[in-house]
Design a protein around this motif. Structure first.
Motif: not given
Length: 163
Positions: A6-16, A19-26, A94-95, A100-106
């Motif tokens: 999902l983070i790789f897909f998100a990078v296609a739609f957002l600046p890196l 996407a990284s800042a959103l993912f680091f909410l995990s 959203a991706l 981030a939620f998937s990572s947190a769940f894991a």
């Protein structure tokens, strides 16, 4: 493996950076899940940090209601994702948040399964990653050496070949 995809897909739609800042909410999401699911402590300072973090996410995702139709960016400026437009920014956001939620769940699940030997968890993660990635390749019709690639992948590879 879902969070990584999902983070790789998100990078296609957002600046890196976005996407990284959103993912680091995990880590924050991990703490929330651990408090709810595992009963770990959650104090006032944790709650305050959570509110500030989510406020930052709201500013980062540039919702239509706060920033207008183009996410507060001038046309042609601030673009970074290969498929980014003002219409795809919510998709990328959203991706990244689902990743981030998937990572947190894991991570929370690993804590819940602490009685399981760590090598069993490592092996199962690797096996699940291989199976998930293989299924994703079939669903997206991505076969190594194939000339029929999904648009995002074709754009990515074309950018690397040309540059």
């Amino acid at each position: 493996s879902l969070s990584v995809a999902l983070i790789f897909f998100a990078v296609a739609f957002l600046p890196l950076g976005d996407a990284s800042a959103l993912f680091f909410l995990s880590p924050l999401l991990t703490a929330i899940l651990a408090a709810v699911w595992l009963g770990q402590p959650w104090g006032v300072l944790d709650c305050l940090a959570g509110v500030v973090s989510f406020g930052g996410v709201i500013l980062l995702t540039k919702p239509f209601g706060l920033f207008g139709g183009n996410g507060g960016e001038e046309e042609g400026g601030g673009k970074g994702g290969l498929l980014e437009t003002s219409n795809t920014r919510p998709i990328g956001s959203a991706l990244a948040l689902i990743g981030a939620f998937s990572s947190a769940f894991a991570m929370t699940l690993v804590q819940k399964l602490k009685q399981v030997p760590f090598m069993t968890l490592v092996f199962s993660f690797g096996l699940q990653s291989c199976l998930f990635s293989s299924a994703l390749m079939v669903l997206l019709s991505v076969v190594p050496g194939s000339s029929e690639l999904p648009p995002g992948v074709a754009v990515t590879w074309g950018a690397r070949e040309g540059g």
